[in-house]
Scaffold this active site. Structure first.
Site, short mmCIF file in Angstrom:
data_model
loop_
_atom_site.label_atom_id
_atom_site.label_comp_id
_atom_site.label_asym_id
_atom_site.label_seq_id
_atom_site.Cartn_x
_atom_site.Cartn_y
_atom_site.Cartn_z
N ILE A 13 25.34 56.48 71.24
CA ILE A 13 25.57 58.25 71.51
C ILE A 13 24.62 58.30 73.20
O ILE A 13 24.97 58.97 73.65
CB ILE A 13 25.07 59.53 70.49
CG1 ILE A 13 25.40 60.38 71.22
CG2 ILE A 13 23.68 58.82 70.45
CD1 ILE A 13 27.30 60.81 70.96
N SER A 35 14.40 52.21 75.22
CA SER A 35 13.97 51.20 74.53
C SER A 35 14.25 49.92 74.08
O SER A 35 14.26 49.29 74.93
CB SER A 35 16.38 51.39 74.19
OG SER A 35 16.94 50.12 74.19
N LYS A 90 21.51 65.45 66.68
CA LYS A 90 21.25 65.43 65.68
C LYS A 90 21.00 64.07 64.36
O LYS A 90 21.25 63.21 64.74
CB LYS A 90 22.10 66.09 64.53
CG LYS A 90 23.64 65.73 65.28
CD LYS A 90 24.22 64.35 65.21
CE LYS A 90 23.98 63.70 63.64
NZ LYS A 90 25.02 63.01 63.25
N ASP A 168 25.41 61.59 57.72
CA ASP A 168 24.61 61.26 58.83
C ASP A 168 26.18 61.86 59.70
O ASP A 168 25.45 63.11 60.21
CB ASP A 168 24.52 60.04 59.77
CG ASP A 168 25.08 60.00 60.84
OD1 ASP A 168 23.64 61.02 61.23
OD2 ASP A 168 26.03 59.41 61.74
P1 NAP Z 1 22.41 53.36 67.96
O1 NAP Z 1 23.42 52.84 68.64
O2 NAP Z 1 21.66 52.52 66.67
O3 NAP Z 1 20.67 53.70 68.48
C1 NAP Z 1 19.89 54.24 68.75
C2 NAP Z 1 18.72 54.05 69.87
O4 NAP Z 1 17.46 53.93 69.58
C3 NAP Z 1 18.09 52.52 69.64
O5 NAP Z 1 18.47 52.63 71.46
C4 NAP Z 1 17.81 51.25 69.45
O6 NAP Z 1 17.05 51.52 70.18
C5 NAP Z 1 16.99 53.21 69.64
N1 NAP Z 1 15.66 52.94 67.97
C6 NAP Z 1 14.60 52.92 68.05
N2 NAP Z 1 13.78 52.75 67.41
C7 NAP Z 1 14.92 52.80 66.33
C8 NAP Z 1 15.07 51.80 65.06
N3 NAP Z 1 13.65 51.87 64.09
N4 NAP Z 1 16.04 51.39 64.58
C9 NAP Z 1 17.57 51.76 64.78
N5 NAP Z 1 17.14 51.57 66.09
C10 NAP Z 1 16.24 52.48 66.99
O7 NAP Z 1 23.01 54.77 67.10
P2 NAP Z 1 23.67 56.31 67.26
O8 NAP Z 1 24.83 56.44 67.49
O9 NAP Z 1 23.31 56.87 69.17
O10 NAP Z 1 22.63 57.50 66.86
C11 NAP Z 1 21.54 57.27 67.11
C12 NAP Z 1 21.19 59.49 66.98
O11 NAP Z 1 22.12 60.06 67.42
C13 NAP Z 1 21.40 58.90 65.18
O12 NAP Z 1 20.35 60.72 65.11
C14 NAP Z 1 22.83 60.18 64.84
O13 NAP Z 1 23.04 60.78 63.69
C15 NAP Z 1 23.12 60.56 66.66
N6 NAP Z 1 24.72 61.12 66.91
C16 NAP Z 1 25.20 59.83 66.82
C17 NAP Z 1 26.82 59.88 67.05
C18 NAP Z 1 27.83 58.95 67.25
O14 NAP Z 1 29.23 58.61 67.32
N7 NAP Z 1 27.16 57.07 67.16
C19 NAP Z 1 27.41 60.94 67.84
C20 NAP Z 1 26.18 62.11 67.75
C21 NAP Z 1 24.69 61.96 67.55
P3 NAP Z 1 16.37 49.84 70.61
O15 NAP Z 1 16.12 48.64 69.23
O16 NAP Z 1 16.18 48.69 71.46
O17 NAP Z 1 15.14 50.63 71.18
#
Ligand code: NAP
Length: 311
Positions: A13, A35, A90, A168
């Site tokens: 995101i 990150s 969120k 989620d």
């Molecule tokens: P993601 O692709 O898995 O990214 C999560 C990021 O957080 C990674 O960069 C990860 O990078 C970091 N991180 C830090 N601590 C972590 C841990 N313990 N486990 C995993 N990752 C960790 O997830 P995302 O889809 O961007 O979602 C993140 C948040 O945004 C969620 O709450 C989700 O509900 C919300 N969101 C997502 C979307 C969507 O379409 N994907 C839309 C709106 C909102 P490092 O491990 O390199 O630190």
């Protein structure tokens, strides 16, 4: 002066929405990205963790926390302690008590805390709310059914405790419903299907009712193949309103509604405009209503073990 902002948790995101919107916004300057495993972008300082960003001495006014919810509280408290304004993706945290803790910490530090609900900023949501305000609402049906393999590949955190599973995306439906309906909702029944090899639900059915007795039925599923649905249907005395594609489209009983033209990244552009306004006036915006309903579904619902899910 622009708000110098660091993006923390540089995953899907952050790349898809936060980065382009911050880069295009006249109100913000991208100060850094943080990150552990990810790469930064050319020309912007990148750090493995928040402690390194703080130690660097780079000037930061605000952070957007785009990590999974399980680690958000610790990161947010650390940022608030620096006197930085905080934009929370969120859901705002994994538990209600964590959000209250963040709210108190932000108040004490006199910084802005913004618990964002991006789906509320989808283009059809506000017109739907306005149309419904003048109708008698009789029943609401929500179908939020998507293929987790397509939309959340490799996101193991979703299946861990505090990752919410199908809630989620499902919490986005609740953020819309709680915004467009005029009265508060209570969870009456919930059934959560939890794969035997995982810790969070892959499907859920939640029955709620508003204070006037209107039933709201929510069907969430992560195993949906074929057509995906992110739909809310509201039956009223004047016919049925349907919000589809997560709030991007609106159909009214007499045809499709004309919506204002919006560009790419409409939801996040509006979210960042809101964040900038909050910072400017020294206010916070923390609505826990969708998170509370999800918590109530987990607390009061049946938890059934279902067949294992292997990505
Ligand atoms: P993601 O692709 O898995 O990214 C999560 C990021 O957080 C990674 O960069 C990860 O990078 C970091 N991180 C830090 N601590 C972590 C841990 N313990 N486990 C995993 N990752 C960790 O997830 P995302 O889809 O961007 O979602 C993140 C948040 O945004 C969620 O709450 C989700 O509900 C919300 N969101 C997502 C979307 C969507 O379409 N994907 C839309 C709106 C909102 P490092 O491990 O390199 O630190």
């Amino acid at each position: 002066m622009t708000i110098r902002l660091a993006l923390i948790g540089f995953g899907k995101i952050a790349h898809d929405q936060h980065l382009p919107v911050v880069q295009a916004s006249p109100a913000f300057t991208l100060a850094a990205t943080v990150s552990k495993h990810g790469q930064g972008i050319d020309g912007t300082p990148h750090f493995d963790d928040l402690a390194d960003l703080i130690a660097s001495g780079i000037a930061v006014d605000a952070v957007s926390i785009c990590t999974p919810p399980q680690v958000r509280r610790a990161v947010a408290l650390h940022a608030i302690a620096q006197g930085w304004h905080v934009f929370l993706e969120k859901p705002p945290a994994s538990t209600l008590a964590e959000v209250e803790l963040l709210r108190t910490a932000a108040e004490e530090q006199a910084v802005t805390l913004f618990a964002s609900w991006h789906s509320r900023y989808a283009p059809a949501v506000e017109p739907a709310r306005t149309w419904l305000a003048e109708r008698e609402i009789r029943a609401v049906k929500v179908a939020w059914r998507e293929d987790v393999r397509v939309w959340h590949p490799g996101q193991q955190w979703i299946w861990e405790p505090g990752g919410f599973g199908v809630f989620d995306p499902g919490i986005n439906a609740l953020s819309i419903v709680t915004h467009i309906l005029p009265r508060p909702l209570v969870v009456e029944q919930a059934a959560l299907d939890i794969p035997e090899n995982l810790a969070a639900p892959i499907a859920a059915r939640v029955s709620l009712r508003d204070t006037a007795g209107v039933p709201v039925a929510i069907n969430l599923n992560f195993r949906q193949e074929g057509p995906q649905s992110w739909d809310v249907a509201v039956e009223t005395d004047a016919g049925t309103l349907t919000l589809s594609k997560g709030g991007d489209e609106l159909a009214l009983p007499d045809g499709d509604a004309t919506l204002p033209a919006v560009g790419d990244h409409a939801e996040y552009t509006a979210l960042y405009a809101r964040f900038a306004d909050l910072v400017q006036v020294g206010a916070s915006d923390v609505d826990i209503t969708p998170l509370r309903l999800v918590a109530d579904a987990f607390l009061s619902g049946r938890h059934d073990r279902v067949e294992a899910f292997i990505e």
